[in-house]
Design an enzyme around this catalytic site. Structure first.
Site, PDB file in Angstrom:
ATOM      1  N   LYS A 199     -31.652   6.469   0.315  1.00 18.83           N
ATOM      2  CA  LYS A 199     -30.757   7.584   0.593  1.00 18.83           C
ATOM      3  C   LYS A 199     -30.778   8.628  -0.518  1.00 18.83           C
ATOM      4  O   LYS A 199     -30.439   9.786  -0.312  1.00 18.83           O
ATOM      5  CB  LYS A 199     -29.346   7.082   0.871  1.00 18.83           C
ATOM      6  CG  LYS A 199     -29.311   6.370   2.222  1.00 18.83           C
ATOM      7  CD  LYS A 199     -27.942   6.134   2.774  1.00 18.83           C
ATOM      8  CE  LYS A 199     -28.027   5.512   4.154  1.00 18.83           C
ATOM      9  NZ  LYS A 199     -28.633   4.150   4.145  1.00 18.83           N
TER      10      LYS A 199
HETATM   11  C1  LIG Z   1     -29.092   3.414   5.239  1.00 17.78           C
HETATM   12  C2  LIG Z   1     -30.104   2.349   5.056  1.00 17.78           C
HETATM   13  C3  LIG Z   1     -30.954   1.935   6.111  1.00 17.78           C
HETATM   14  C4  LIG Z   1     -30.859   2.498   7.523  1.00 17.78           C
HETATM   15  O1  LIG Z   1     -31.190   3.858   7.612  1.00 17.78           O
HETATM   16  P1  LIG Z   1     -30.739   4.710   8.879  1.00 17.78           P
HETATM   17  O2  LIG Z   1     -31.125   6.108   8.576  1.00 17.78           O
HETATM   18  O3  LIG Z   1     -29.261   4.520   9.014  1.00 17.78           O
HETATM   19  O4  LIG Z   1     -31.476   4.146  10.045  1.00 17.78           O
HETATM   20  C5  LIG Z   1     -31.901   0.961   5.836  1.00 17.78           C
HETATM   21  N1  LIG Z   1     -32.008   0.398   4.606  1.00 17.78           N
HETATM   22  C6  LIG Z   1     -31.201   0.766   3.591  1.00 17.78           C
HETATM   23  C7  LIG Z   1     -31.356   0.079   2.272  1.00 17.78           C
HETATM   24  C8  LIG Z   1     -30.234   1.749   3.766  1.00 17.78           C
HETATM   25  O5  LIG Z   1     -29.430   2.099   2.745  1.00 17.78           O
END
Ligand SMILES: *Cc1c(COP(=O)(O)O)cnc(C)c1O
Length: 463
Positions: free
Chosen positions: A110
């Site tokens: 993120k």
């Molecule tokens: C947020 C997240 C996901 C999922 O991503 P999306 O965009 O919600 O599909 C997968 N792995 C980690 C470690 C995350 O923080």
């Protein structure tokens, strides 16, 4: 480029206007008016660029109201916080490729979107002399990425609620050791659901929301999706070069359909063949997997798992896909989503499922398989996967055939040391940067699960 709503009832807006928007006023999601399909020549030119140059070129297709030199500066600044030159390196492990998305400040993917969003926010707010207060709740994993995105930024304050003593130690420290004056960690004496309920009720209080210009940084933000497209291009180029091939597959551990939607847009931009298919990997919260395999998009209860960032039932970005799936038919999208809101289920026909499967393959991976994958993959390659990445690797391997496979590594294993150590049978070593957190001073406020108390705290500290 202008932006429209998936439900078709919002006047066109500019990119800058999308940056601070969550939902469109008609309840839809914001999408670009057009997704450009690139020519062979354009694609080959992108291949030569470094990560930041590539980001600039891709963003320029979608951003026409920020000058190129400013956009360049924003990108440069956003990715300075990453620990590696390539930002998202692609490494070959065994006979698959891992796209490492965890080299940012909070060791998870993120950061790629939120480091960019934080710098972009600051730039736009300073231009117009506006201020915002960001409010959100976290179950542990994602709050830190938002905090690191805006720490120390002008004209922004951030309030993140987490359940007191109910997030892992590393995750709490990653938030509470950020002592910048514009960052407020609020530890609520309650559960994550209590935190979410408080945030929701503050956003519903329109007077409060307006007065303090409350903003979210959730995963439906268009600028976040846009920032995530870059590493799909990047990975495609690196692996197609190495393998001297045209087509590849990419496996994506999925929760809110944000990350994989960025992959889907990249697939459109690159032409159908280059990303042959995306593999949508879910944990036992498998609504999206049921959708791809049987056309059954029906909500069930959320089950907490060892890949908590994917413990999601209603995928907030799904509507964007529906919009493109029905050939940008806003009326149809609106109809379907309104029906879904009432019935908590959409049933797709066999013919529709076939069409979905032209772009996606999908598998759901349970906890036992996830632990087993971490263990086996380590035994075979010496590489340690985090639980989210392991879900993607397992699903990817289920479909492994002639196409080179890229698996997205969405978090570093050190973010989930308990689970990973359990799978491996020994304690993993934490990176020095994370070890250091244990010695740093912390800043957080403990509050009861009481909307009024939280409201009073924010009123006092908001900018
Ligand atoms: C947020 C997240 C996901 C999922 O991503 P999306 O965009 O919600 O599909 C997968 N792995 C980690 C470690 C995350 O923080």
């Amino acid at each position: 480029m202008k932006y429209i709503s998936t439900r078709g009832e919002m006047p066109k807006i500019s990119f800058k206007d999308t940056v601070f928007e969550g939902l469109a006023p008609d309840g839809g999601l914001i999408v670009p008016e057009k997704v450009p399909k690139l020519s062979e020549k354009e694609i080959e030119e992108l291949r030569k660029l470094n990560y930041q140059e590539l980001a600039l070129k891709i963003f320029k297709y979608y951003v026409s109201d920020i000058e190129e030199k400013d956009l360049k500066e924003i990108i440069e600044k956003a990715y300075k916080t990453f620990r590696v030159k390539d930002i998202t390196p692609v490494v070959k492990v065994g006979d698959i490729y891992i796209l490492e998305l965890f080299h940012g400040p909070t060791w998870a993917f993120k950061d790629i979107a939120l480091q960019f969003l934080g710098v972009l926010f600051e730039k736009l707010l300073l231009e117009t002399n506006k201020k915002i207060n960001i409010l959100g709740a976290t179950s542990g994993d994602t709050g830190s990425a938002a905090i690191y995105g805006v720490r120390g930024k002008k004209n922004i304050a951030i309030f993140i609620l987490h359940p007191y003593k109910k997030v892992s130690e590393v995750q709490a420290l990653m938030m509470t050791t950020v002592t910048d004056p514009n960052v407020y960690n609020i530890a609520i004496e309650g559960t994550f659901d209590d935190c979410q309920a408080i945030v929701k009720s503050l956003f519903m209080d329109l007077e409060f929301k307006r007065k303090y210009r409350l903003t979210t940084v959730n995963s439906i933000n268009w600028a976040r999706i846009m920032a995530q497209m870059v590493y799909y291009f990047w990975a495609y180029f690196r692996v197609s070069e190495k393998e001297k091939c045209e087509s590849i597959r990419i496996s994506v551990p999925t929760g809110n359909f944000g990350d994989i939607f960025a992959g889907y847009l990249t697939k459109i931009m690159l032409g159908e063949k280059r990303i042959e298919r995306l593999i949508l990997a879910t944990n036992e919260n498998d609504i999206l997997c049921r959708f791809v395999n049987n056309g059954d998009y029906s909500v069930r209860k959320v089950k907490p798992t060892i890949s908590p960032s994917m413990d999601i039932q209603v995928a907030s970005n799904f509507e964007r896909y529906i919009y493109y799936f029905y050939h940008e038919d806003a009326k149809k999208t609106k109809e379907i989503m309104e029906k879904f809101a009432k019935e908590k289920a959409i049933k797709f026909s066999e013919e529709e499922v076939k069409r979905v499967q032209k772009d996606f393959l999908s598998a759901s991976v349970n906890e036992e398989e996830t632990l087993e994958t971490i263990k086996e993959f380590y035994k075979e390659t010496g590489y340690i996967l985090d639980p989210h990445t392991a879900v993607g690797v397992k699903a990817g391997l289920k479909f492994k055939d002639k196409y080179p496979l890229i698996c997205l590594a969405t978090a570093h294993p050190a973010k989930f040391p308990e689970t990973v150590s359990k799978a491996l049978g020994f304690s993993i070593k934490l990176p020095e940067e994370i070890e250091k957190l244990y010695k740093l001073p912390q800043k957080f406020e403990i509050l009861p699960k009481d909307v009024e108390k939280v409201k009073a705290f924010i009123s006092e500290k908001a900018i």
